[in-house]
Design an enzyme around this catalytic site. Structure first.
Site, PDB file in Angstrom:
ATOM      1  N   GLU A 299      -2.869 -13.552  -4.832  1.00  0.00           N
ATOM      2  CA  GLU A 299      -2.014 -12.428  -4.441  1.00  0.00           C
ATOM      3  C   GLU A 299      -0.584 -12.904  -4.251  1.00  0.00           C
ATOM      4  O   GLU A 299      -0.309 -14.113  -4.206  1.00  0.00           O
ATOM      5  CB  GLU A 299      -2.522 -11.770  -3.155  1.00  0.00           C
ATOM      6  CG  GLU A 299      -2.507 -12.677  -1.937  1.00  0.00           C
ATOM      7  CD  GLU A 299      -3.069 -11.999  -0.692  1.00  0.00           C
ATOM      8  OE1 GLU A 299      -3.864 -11.048  -0.831  1.00  0.00           O
ATOM      9  OE2 GLU A 299      -2.701 -12.427   0.421  1.00  0.00           O
TER      10      GLU A 299
ATOM     11  N   THR B  65     -16.042 -13.588  -5.680  1.00  0.00           N
ATOM     12  CA  THR B  65     -15.681 -14.747  -4.870  1.00  0.00           C
ATOM     13  C   THR B  65     -15.279 -15.895  -5.784  1.00  0.00           C
ATOM     14  O   THR B  65     -16.002 -16.230  -6.728  1.00  0.00           O
ATOM     15  CB  THR B  65     -16.861 -15.178  -3.982  1.00  0.00           C
ATOM     16  OG1 THR B  65     -17.133 -14.128  -3.059  1.00  0.00           O
ATOM     17  CG2 THR B  65     -16.534 -16.446  -3.207  1.00  0.00           C
ATOM     18  N   ILE B  66     -14.127 -16.440  -5.516  1.00  0.00           N
ATOM     19  CA  ILE B  66     -13.650 -17.602  -6.266  1.00  0.00           C
ATOM     20  C   ILE B  66     -13.849 -18.837  -5.386  1.00  0.00           C
ATOM     21  O   ILE B  66     -13.346 -18.887  -4.260  1.00  0.00           O
ATOM     22  CB  ILE B  66     -12.157 -17.463  -6.641  1.00  0.00           C
ATOM     23  CG1 ILE B  66     -11.929 -16.212  -7.500  1.00  0.00           C
ATOM     24  CG2 ILE B  66     -11.661 -18.717  -7.351  1.00  0.00           C
ATOM     25  CD1 ILE B  66     -12.562 -16.247  -8.871  1.00  0.00           C
TER      26      ILE B  66
ATOM     27  N   ASP C 236       0.128 -16.814  -4.158  1.00  0.00           N
ATOM     28  CA  ASP C 236      -1.075 -17.555  -3.759  1.00  0.00           C
ATOM     29  C   ASP C 236      -2.072 -17.642  -4.911  1.00  0.00           C
ATOM     30  O   ASP C 236      -2.287 -16.662  -5.644  1.00  0.00           O
ATOM     31  CB  ASP C 236      -1.752 -16.860  -2.571  1.00  0.00           C
ATOM     32  CG  ASP C 236      -0.831 -16.729  -1.357  1.00  0.00           C
ATOM     33  OD1 ASP C 236       0.238 -17.364  -1.366  1.00  0.00           O
ATOM     34  OD2 ASP C 236      -1.201 -15.999  -0.424  1.00  0.00           O
TER      35      ASP C 236
ATOM     36  N   LYS D 163      -2.461  -4.541  -3.657  1.00  0.00           N
ATOM     37  CA  LYS D 163      -3.216  -5.572  -4.386  1.00  0.00           C
ATOM     38  C   LYS D 163      -3.755  -5.065  -5.715  1.00  0.00           C
ATOM     39  O   LYS D 163      -3.811  -5.801  -6.697  1.00  0.00           O
ATOM     40  CB  LYS D 163      -4.361  -6.090  -3.509  1.00  0.00           C
ATOM     41  CG  LYS D 163      -3.925  -6.832  -2.253  1.00  0.00           C
ATOM     42  CD  LYS D 163      -5.132  -7.323  -1.464  1.00  0.00           C
ATOM     43  CE  LYS D 163      -4.724  -8.122  -0.244  1.00  0.00           C
ATOM     44  NZ  LYS D 163      -4.089  -7.302   0.802  1.00  0.00           N
TER      45      LYS D 163
ATOM     46  N   SER E 289      -2.008  -9.132   4.190  1.00  0.00           N
ATOM     47  CA  SER E 289      -2.754 -10.217   3.557  1.00  0.00           C
ATOM     48  C   SER E 289      -4.113 -10.491   4.168  1.00  0.00           C
ATOM     49  O   SER E 289      -4.954 -11.097   3.537  1.00  0.00           O
ATOM     50  CB  SER E 289      -1.920 -11.506   3.614  1.00  0.00           C
ATOM     51  OG  SER E 289      -1.668 -11.857   4.958  1.00  0.00           O
ATOM     52  N   SER E 290      -4.349 -10.080   5.421  1.00  0.00           N
ATOM     53  CA  SER E 290      -5.542 -10.562   6.097  1.00  0.00           C
ATOM     54  C   SER E 290      -6.349  -9.505   6.835  1.00  0.00           C
ATOM     55  O   SER E 290      -7.536  -9.693   7.068  1.00  0.00           O
ATOM     56  CB  SER E 290      -5.158 -11.656   7.114  1.00  0.00           C
ATOM     57  OG  SER E 290      -4.220 -12.554   6.576  1.00  0.00           O
TER      58      SER E 290
ATOM     59  N   GLU F 163       0.584  -6.466  11.513  1.00  0.00           N
ATOM     60  CA  GLU F 163       1.209  -7.789  11.589  1.00  0.00           C
ATOM     61  C   GLU F 163       2.478  -7.752  12.455  1.00  0.00           C
ATOM     62  O   GLU F 163       3.370  -8.595  12.307  1.00  0.00           O
ATOM     63  CB  GLU F 163       1.499  -8.301  10.175  1.00  0.00           C
ATOM     64  CG  GLU F 163       0.217  -8.488   9.358  1.00  0.00           C
ATOM     65  CD  GLU F 163       0.453  -9.051   7.972  1.00  0.00           C
ATOM     66  OE1 GLU F 163       0.848 -10.230   7.876  1.00  0.00           O
ATOM     67  OE2 GLU F 163       0.238  -8.332   6.986  1.00  0.00           O
TER      68      GLU F 163
ATOM     69  N   ARG G 269      -9.864 -24.364  -3.991  1.00  0.00           N
ATOM     70  CA  ARG G 269      -8.883 -24.680  -2.958  1.00  0.00           C
ATOM     71  C   ARG G 269      -7.826 -23.574  -2.930  1.00  0.00           C
ATOM     72  O   ARG G 269      -7.410 -23.080  -3.974  1.00  0.00           O
ATOM     73  CB  ARG G 269      -8.232 -26.028  -3.277  1.00  0.00           C
ATOM     74  CG  ARG G 269      -9.225 -27.180  -3.240  1.00  0.00           C
ATOM     75  CD  ARG G 269      -8.735 -28.386  -4.029  1.00  0.00           C
ATOM     76  NE  ARG G 269      -7.482 -28.938  -3.516  1.00  0.00           N
ATOM     77  CZ  ARG G 269      -6.809 -29.920  -4.105  1.00  0.00           C
ATOM     78  NH1 ARG G 269      -7.272 -30.463  -5.242  1.00  0.00           N
ATOM     79  NH2 ARG G 269      -5.681 -30.376  -3.584  1.00  0.00           N
TER      80      ARG G 269
ATOM     81  N   SER H 137       4.235 -21.287   9.014  1.00  0.00           N
ATOM     82  CA  SER H 137       4.209 -20.565   7.741  1.00  0.00           C
ATOM     83  C   SER H 137       4.555 -21.476   6.577  1.00  0.00           C
ATOM     84  O   SER H 137       5.446 -22.326   6.662  1.00  0.00           O
ATOM     85  CB  SER H 137       5.175 -19.374   7.780  1.00  0.00           C
ATOM     86  OG  SER H 137       4.726 -18.399   8.696  1.00  0.00           O
TER      87      SER H 137
ATOM     88  N   ASN I 166       2.953 -12.279  -1.789  1.00  0.00           N
ATOM     89  CA  ASN I 166       3.508 -11.749  -0.539  1.00  0.00           C
ATOM     90  C   ASN I 166       5.022 -11.686  -0.698  1.00  0.00           C
ATOM     91  O   ASN I 166       5.683 -12.726  -0.774  1.00  0.00           O
ATOM     92  CB  ASN I 166       3.141 -12.652   0.647  1.00  0.00           C
ATOM     93  CG  ASN I 166       1.682 -12.515   1.036  1.00  0.00           C
ATOM     94  OD1 ASN I 166       1.313 -11.701   1.854  1.00  0.00           O
ATOM     95  ND2 ASN I 166       0.823 -13.320   0.406  1.00  0.00           N
TER      96      ASN I 166
END
Length: 349
Positions: A311, A221-222, A299, A137, A189-190, A16, A225, A322, A313
């Site tokens: 999670e 998997t959730i 989040d 995590k 995060s990604s 990042e 939204r 952001s 951050n």
């Protein structure tokens, strides 16, 4: 009143790196130059610490060619850094406070926070433990399990276990249904995150995740939204409103987050008021359980059956798109005031 010396540290060795530079650019513009002498310290992808000449150098990337090296002193009786010219002459600069704008590995994981602690210099954001636990995590999930807050079911996997891939796959399939998400535990995060809809995709996703980290998290998997809440404070912690991510892609990965202009963020989306309050309360509980300080973004998923934690951050993005600064702006705290509050919290701690 004499000015204080403030170092902004950005870049870093994580995936990042570029986002850190974008966040730093925004933060630098919000720091009160009447109150602070700002020292801009960039860390290259190779781990070389250099001084950036000015904001323009941060924005155009030319700071990476700087000939002025920086060495942060770990000596708590000195409290500062050494500015090293090409001829190796060292000039000592006292620091009153550090604003780290480092996302991901070696920046958000407690590594550099330990160095600041050793140096005895106040710094913005979470300390060593909260940073390390929040970045990991798997350990975040273990802590959140003790709070009774709902989160996705998960299976931990370690890189060395992939030598017996069939056993790992069987363990995942016995605990979770496809599709599943596969995430490196400590890679930010990604990056390295994949969705697997079948056995073959699961194997590929595990191998890719293992390229990013020894510890891997496989999650159910959730369907829901994606919502986020910002927290601010040390022991008296405030939660912002709740924002929502509208991802342009199937899930909100690194590219969808930063490079797809179709992805949108809403700072006051419609939702049941009781769920909004639960998110705000849970965000503070999780932040406090991790011994958080200063700031974090927490989040969640908003599902038909309720709120599910995703999670945390501990050094969230501060770019123009952001969610963290946007959520506080929606609460009447503009970016400049927010940045000053974060600096004040560093001194308060």
């Amino acid at each position: 009143m004499s000015k204080q010396n403030l170092a902004v540290i950005f870049g870093g060795q994580s995936s990042e790196h570029e986002i850190s530079c974008m966040s730093a650019s925004n933060i630098i513009q919000c720091i009160d130059a009447q109150r602070y002498n700002i020292v801009l310290v960039g860390i290259t992808k190779e781990g070389h610490w250099v001084e950036a000449a000015d904001l323009n150098a941060v924005q155009d990337g030319s700071w990476r060619q700087s000939k002025t090296s920086i060495v942060l002193s770990p000596d708590a009786t000195r409290k500062g850094l050494y500015r090293m010219s090409e001829d190796e002459k060292a000039q000592f600069v006292h620091l009153d406070v550090i604003f780290p704008v480092l996302h991901g590995l070696y920046g958000e994981d407690g590594t550099v926070q330990g160095l600041f602690k050793l140096a005895g210099i106040p710094f913005v954001g979470c300390g060593l433990f909260a940073s390390a636990a929040g970045m990991d995590k798997l350990y975040t999930k273990i802590i959140v399990d003790t709070l009774g807050i709902r989160q996705a079911k998960y299976v931990p996997v370690y890189k060395e276990e992939l030598l017996k891939m069939d056993e790992v796959v069987a363990r995942v399939e016995s605990a979770l249904e496809y599709p599943v998400f596969v995430k490196p535990s400590r890679a930010g995060s990604s990056k390295g995150v994949n969705k697997a809809a079948n056995r073959e995709q699961l194997k590929n996703a595990l191998v890719e995740a293992a390229d990013n980290d020894r510890k891997i998290l496989v999650e159910e998997t959730i369907i829901g939204r994606e919502v986020e809440c910002a927290v601010l404070g040390n022991l008296d912690v405030k939660a912002s409103g709740v924002g929502e991510i509208l991802s342009a892609d199937e899930f909100y990965d690194f590219d969808a987050k930063y490079y797809n202009s179709e992805s949108k963020t809403l700072v006051d989306p419609p939702m049941p008021e009781n769920m909004r309050e639960q998110i705000r309360e849970d965000a503070v509980k999780i932040f406090m359980a991790l011994d958080g300080r200063g700031l974090s973004r927490v989040d969640f998923f908003l599902t038909e059956s309720g709120v599910v934690f995703n999670e945390i951050n501990t050094l969230p993005g501060f770019t123009a798109i952001s969610m963290y600064p946007m959520l506080w702006e929606a609460q009447g705290i503009p970016k400049k005031e927010l940045v000053q509050k974060l600096i004040d919290l560093a001194f308060e701690r």
